[in-house]
Design an enzyme around this catalytic site. Structure first.
Site, PDB file in Angstrom:
ATOM      1  CE  LYS A   1     -62.997  -1.358 -44.685  1.00  0.00           C
ATOM      2  NZ  LYS A   1     -63.659  -1.103 -46.405  1.00  0.00           N
TER       3      LYS A   1
ATOM      4  CB  THR B   1     -68.592  -0.391 -46.150  1.00  0.00           C
ATOM      5  OG1 THR B   1     -70.072  -1.696 -45.549  1.00  0.00           O
ATOM      6  CG2 THR B   1     -67.946  -1.796 -46.758  1.00  0.00           C
TER       7      THR B   1
ATOM      8  NE  ARG C   1     -62.420  -5.957 -53.229  1.00  0.00           N
ATOM      9  CZ  ARG C   1     -62.795  -5.428 -52.214  1.00  0.00           C
ATOM     10  NH1 ARG C   1     -63.941  -5.964 -52.252  1.00  0.00           N
ATOM     11  NH2 ARG C   1     -62.577  -5.702 -50.253  1.00  0.00           N
TER      12      ARG C   1
END
Length: 357
Positions: free
Chosen positions: A83, A177, A236
């Site tokens: 994001k 989230t 990630r």
């Protein structure tokens, strides 16, 4: 500049330093951390989220033709899917600066006011974990997002005056989230709302190879897929694992990351072929062995594992649910037949949704 704010109905005088706002925003270019070193700067370099990228390309092209800032954007989805990176790519494509902050840092009115008044025309303000904004900060954002002005009061007592200060047109990009935790009025002020999806193995393999190239790690196709397969659909995590595997390859092998080296390294780290770590497996085994497969409440599981409830909800559950290993029901959490198969449990008398496995 001094203003009067209403904090829980108690008027309080605060000072605003517009030139040096309390919340110091950061640009991606100035941050030399590992993640920002490997962040892509264009849509071509940004891997995955294909449908979202095509939509954003059209939106950006239209905004440039109109010579206007983008509509405010909201990105939501599990952590680690890109994001913040996507916000940086948008700023790069628009040719504007991006200022980055997070909702927990915007505790006081002067924090959000200071950063809003430091913005220049067309700039992007990125607020991470925007669902954690407090009520005062939200109220300040409403007119700023909708009509590009700030409502403030000056003076005290009978001399209090309301000021309406214009703001340059800007784009707010929010990331969260927990989209459901946003208030309705705030969510409705975003013109573009998109959910980021978990990555496929092939997409993650491309991410791994790209990161390896940037960091000068030697990796082959098999090694890239071995890491991608155990990265829980999250870039990630893939970027974190490649560094650990590279260390293993440097010490245990000739420095090249092959499929065998990657699998050995990840086995040593106790990350299995489905990307589950020790905590994930302990969670599933607890439900199976102590609670006969479920259902069982999340608070009970957290207490039994010695973990925080939010850790289980935000870190463990999203991927376990996505992978089909866990079910969330009104009565609690339950394992699935696939979880039994993955863990190699056979002949266990567990009743799941009325069936015996």
């Amino acid at each position: 500049m001094s203003i009067i704010t209403d904090e829980e109905n108690n008027f309080k005088k605060v000072d605003i330093n517009i030139k040096n706002p309390v919340v110091k925003s950061e640009t991606l270019e100035g941050d030399k951390t590992f993640e920002n070193t490997i962040r892509p700067k264009s849509f071509d370099a940004y891997i995955g989220q294909s449908a979202l990228k095509e939509t954003l390309k059209i939106t950006i092209a239209a905004a440039k033709k109109r010579e206007q800032p983008l509509d405010h954007l909201l990105f939501y989805g599990p952590p680690g899917l890109g994001k913040t990176t996507l916000a940086g790519v948008i700023a790069e494509q628009m040719g504007v600066e991006i200022k980055i902050t997070s909702a927990p840092a915007l505790e006081r009115p002067r924090d959000i006011i200071g950063i809003l008044m430091s913005l220049k025309g067309g700039e992007i303000l990125f607020i991470d974990e925007i669902h954690r904004l407090n009520k005062i900060a939200e109220e300040i954002l409403y007119p700023a997002m909708e009509d590009f002005y700030l409502d403030m009061t000056t003076g005290k007592g009978q001399s209090v005056k309301t000021l309406r200060l214009p703001l340059p047109k800007f784009t707010l990009i929010g990331a969260t989230t927990k989209a459901g935790a946003l208030s309705g009025p705030l969510r409705d002020r975003f013109g573009i709302i998109h959910r980021l999806e978990f990555y496929t193995e092939n997409e993650l393999a491309q991410v791994v190879k790209r990161t390896a190239g940037i960091l000068n790690f030697d990796i082959d196709e098999g090694g890239a897929h071995a890491i991608a397969r155990r990265s829980r659909g999250t870039p990630r995590i893939a970027n974190r694992l490649i560094k650990r595997v590279a260390d293993f390859a440097l010490v245990k092998a000739d420095g090249k990351i092959t499929k065998e080296i990657a699998n050995d390294a990840l086995d040593t780290l106790k990350i299995d072929n489905c990307g589950l770590d020790t905590t994930d497996r302990n969670l599933l085994m607890l439900i199976i062995e102590k609670y006969n497969g479920g259902p069982v409440g999340i608070e009970t599981l957290a207490a039994a594992l010695g973990e925080d409830v939010r850790t289980l909800e935000d870190v463990c559950e999203p991927y376990l649910l996505q992978a089909g290993l866990l079910q969330r029901t009104p009565r609690g959490r339950m394992v699935t037949p696939y979880a039994l198969e993955h863990l190699g449990i056979k002949g266990h008398n567990i009743s799941i949704q009325g069936n015996l496995f």
